[in-house]
Design a protein around this motif. Structure first.
Motif, PDB file in Angstrom:
ATOM      1  N   ARG A  53       1.184  -1.117   0.415  1.00 54.85           N
ATOM      2  CA  ARG A  53      -0.419   0.427  -0.155  1.00 54.85           C
ATOM      3  C   ARG A  53       0.886   1.441  -0.048  1.00 54.85           C
ATOM      4  NH1 ARG A  53      -4.075  -0.787   4.794  1.00 54.85           N
ATOM      5  NH2 ARG A  53      -5.529   0.514   2.994  1.00 54.85           N
ATOM      6  N   ASN A  54       0.085   2.054  -0.855  1.00 58.27           N
ATOM      7  CA  ASN A  54       1.415   3.177  -1.163  1.00 58.27           C
ATOM      8  C   ASN A  54       1.456   4.359  -0.409  1.00 58.27           C
ATOM      9  OD1 ASN A  54       3.043   2.413  -2.310  1.00 58.27           O
ATOM     10  ND2 ASN A  54       2.017   2.543  -4.339  1.00 58.27           N
ATOM     11  N   TYR A  55       1.803   4.954   0.913  1.00 57.49           N
ATOM     12  CA  TYR A  55       1.248   6.802   1.313  1.00 57.49           C
ATOM     13  C   TYR A  55       1.875   7.750   1.154  1.00 57.49           C
ATOM     14  CZ  TYR A  55      -1.329   3.460   4.309  1.00 57.49           C
ATOM     15  OH  TYR A  55      -2.314   1.803   4.594  1.00 57.49           O
TER      16      TYR A  55
END
Length: 117
Positions: free
Chosen positions: A110-112
């Motif tokens: 997941r990209n944040y």
């Protein structure tokens, strides 16, 4: 487990970073250099075949890295050192560059955006 098409860099504070941290007014932390270097920032970088490519990439993004490391302690930029050149970055941080990254966790990454975890 599978290979990931990235390289990694570990950003490790050096003595000048600790000296700045200890000199910040109101700082009540009592850290050693060993403790600062025991849990460091790791960044993903583009894959490379020559280690010099990794160093060059760090040179290109050093300002972002420098600001990120300072902000992880103090968000008030008035407390940051005025001198944040590329030369200063390399004096304040060791950077370990590694070309192999293996993901041992099942599932998607997941990209944040940085700072929003």
């Amino acid at each position: 487990m599978y290979f990931v098409d990235r390289s990694v860099a570990v950003i490790k504070p050096r003595a000048p970073f600790l000296e700045w941290l200890n000199a910040v007014p109101g700082n009540d932390t009592d850290l050693s250099l060993d403790s600062l270097r025991s849990d460091c920032t790791v960044i993903l970088m583009p894959e490379f075949t020559d280690p010099e490519e990794g160093v060059s990439y760090i040179d290109d993004i050093y300002d972002q890295l420098f600001r990120m490391e300072l902000a992880s302690w103090y968000e008030d930029e008035a407390l940051w050192p005025a001198e944040r050149s590329l030369k200063t970055f390399w004096e304040w941080f060791d950077v370990e560059i590694h070309s192999t990254l293996i993901d041992s966790v099942e599932g998607d990454l997941r990209n944040y955006p940085a700072g929003e975890v």
